[in-house]
Scaffold this motif. Sequence first.
Motif, short mmCIF file in Angstrom:
data_model
loop_
_atom_site.label_atom_id
_atom_site.label_comp_id
_atom_site.label_asym_id
_atom_site.label_seq_id
_atom_site.Cartn_x
_atom_site.Cartn_y
_atom_site.Cartn_z
N VAL A 48 0.20 -1.50 0.11
CA VAL A 48 -0.11 -0.20 0.43
C VAL A 48 1.10 1.30 -0.25
N PHE A 49 0.68 2.06 -0.51
CA PHE A 49 1.10 3.89 -1.05
C PHE A 49 -0.03 3.91 -0.70
N SER A 50 0.92 5.75 0.75
CA SER A 50 -0.96 5.64 0.57
C SER A 50 -0.18 7.34 0.78
N GLY A 51 0.77 8.17 -0.07
CA GLY A 51 1.89 9.54 0.12
C GLY A 51 2.60 9.40 1.45
N GLU A 52 2.67 8.50 2.53
CA GLU A 52 3.33 8.65 3.76
C GLU A 52 4.97 8.81 3.62
N PRO A 53 5.95 9.05 3.60
CA PRO A 53 7.62 9.17 3.89
C PRO A 53 8.03 7.57 4.18
N ILE A 102 8.55 12.51 -3.28
CA ILE A 102 8.58 10.90 -2.77
C ILE A 102 7.51 10.37 -3.63
N GLN A 103 6.20 10.61 -4.26
CA GLN A 103 5.41 10.21 -5.68
C GLN A 103 6.05 9.47 -6.62
N LYS A 104 7.39 10.12 -6.21
CA LYS A 104 7.72 9.45 -7.64
C LYS A 104 8.49 8.06 -6.71
N LEU A 105 9.40 8.94 -6.05
CA LEU A 105 9.70 7.03 -5.39
C LEU A 105 8.80 5.76 -5.06
N ASP A 106 7.65 6.55 -4.63
CA ASP A 106 6.95 5.14 -4.24
C ASP A 106 6.75 4.96 -5.67
N TYR A 107 6.49 5.57 -6.87
CA TYR A 107 5.91 4.80 -8.28
C TYR A 107 7.42 4.12 -8.69
N ILE A 108 8.83 4.39 -8.65
CA ILE A 108 9.81 4.00 -8.26
C ILE A 108 9.44 2.06 -7.22
N HIS A 109 9.41 2.40 -6.24
CA HIS A 109 8.97 1.06 -4.86
C HIS A 109 8.30 0.15 -5.50
N ALA A 110 7.17 0.69 -6.47
CA ALA A 110 5.98 -0.16 -6.75
C ALA A 110 6.68 -0.88 -7.86
N LEU A 111 7.28 -0.25 -8.94
CA LEU A 111 7.56 -1.61 -9.96
C LEU A 111 9.19 -2.53 -9.00
N LEU A 112 9.94 -2.25 -8.09
CA LEU A 112 10.61 -2.84 -7.53
C LEU A 112 9.80 -4.05 -6.71
N SER A 113 8.66 -3.47 -6.39
CA SER A 113 8.30 -3.95 -5.31
C SER A 113 8.32 -5.78 -5.83
N GLY A 114 8.39 -6.35 -4.66
CA GLY A 114 7.99 -7.69 -5.27
C GLY A 114 6.18 -8.58 -5.26
N ASN A 115 5.96 -7.23 -4.26
CA ASN A 115 4.05 -7.71 -4.11
C ASN A 115 3.09 -7.77 -5.15
N LYS A 116 2.91 -9.05 -5.54
CA LYS A 116 1.89 -9.22 -6.61
C LYS A 116 1.11 -8.08 -7.04
N ASP A 117 0.41 -7.59 -5.53
CA ASP A 117 -1.52 -6.27 -5.35
C ASP A 117 -0.44 -5.61 -5.07
N ILE A 118 -0.52 -4.43 -6.14
CA ILE A 118 -0.08 -3.09 -5.08
C ILE A 118 -1.18 -2.10 -5.07
N VAL A 119 -1.41 -1.27 -4.44
CA VAL A 119 -2.39 -0.25 -3.94
C VAL A 119 -2.13 0.92 -3.70
N PHE A 120 -2.42 1.96 -3.92
CA PHE A 120 -2.28 3.62 -4.13
C PHE A 120 -3.57 3.62 -4.21
#
Length: 301
Positions: A48-53, A102-120
């Motif tokens: 889950v990405f909610s914009g919080e660092p 921070i939003q850009k870093l979240d996008y990068i993190h989502a692409l790198l994440s090993g989780n199959k399910d991503i929520v923004f």
Amino acid sequence: MDIEIQKITGRPSEQRLKMTDSESLAVQIPYELLESFSGSLHNAGVHVFSGEPMYYKRLNLKVHIEYLRKWYNSPLKTADLIQQFNISDASTSLSKLNRTEIQKLDYIHALLSGNKDIVFIDPFLNTVNDNIHLFHKMKKQLMNQGKSLLVAASRLEDAFIAQPDVMKINEQGLHIVETTDNADDDPDGSVSKIKVKAHDKTIFVTIEDIEYLESQDGKVYLNLGAEKFVMESTLQSAESQLTQHGFYRCHRSYVVNLHKVKEIITWSKNTYSVIIDNPEKSKIPLSRAKFNEIQEKLVKL
């Protein structure tokens, strides 16, 4: 992965929101239900990405991206990600990042994440247009990776930025937001003000000051600056009343004042927004079928 609707609304329901590999969902959830929605995702294997660092502030951007890449054993290259997401200074300390970065870093993190399910959650609040374009590029990559993506937005117009097909969750459960445009024209330009409800009072608003109208949960809301009023009317009736004043039905759920339109933005092949000329730069969904027609009307103003 399935998300039980009753865990969000607190009411008995057999409905489930299903996240499927290589598919994306966009759901409008009222702000008061977002907390329970977020809580329903805990221990569910969802990222889950909610914009919080959520990062090691002592590191700089490049080092942190490299750390994430190694942690998830991702084949993506750090240098390519820095270039793709327009990071001008990768040596910036994470403690000095603004919300846009921070939003850009979240996008990068989502692409790198090993989780199959991503929520923004509310990814388009207080963002910039460049980041919305980057979001759509990230979304395409997530689909190519076989991941599932869910965008939960507290505002309906933000859900439509994510994609054309949108659902909504309210206390009555999960519903599909209709997007077919089928309103009939019945122009009547004989009025200069319109009645709206403000708490227990009826007030009159000058039509030329109205920015846009939206239909949600059976009610029509009139947006004027930072204020929102309820109209005792259907959206079709309001459109008929306002057409001769330069208003246009850009989407089944929205009517915009063409005189307040600043620009039209294409987010992806089938996703468009009308940008309103106000301090918030409100982003109103534009139906694909209306894309050419609204431009013709704007030219003739």
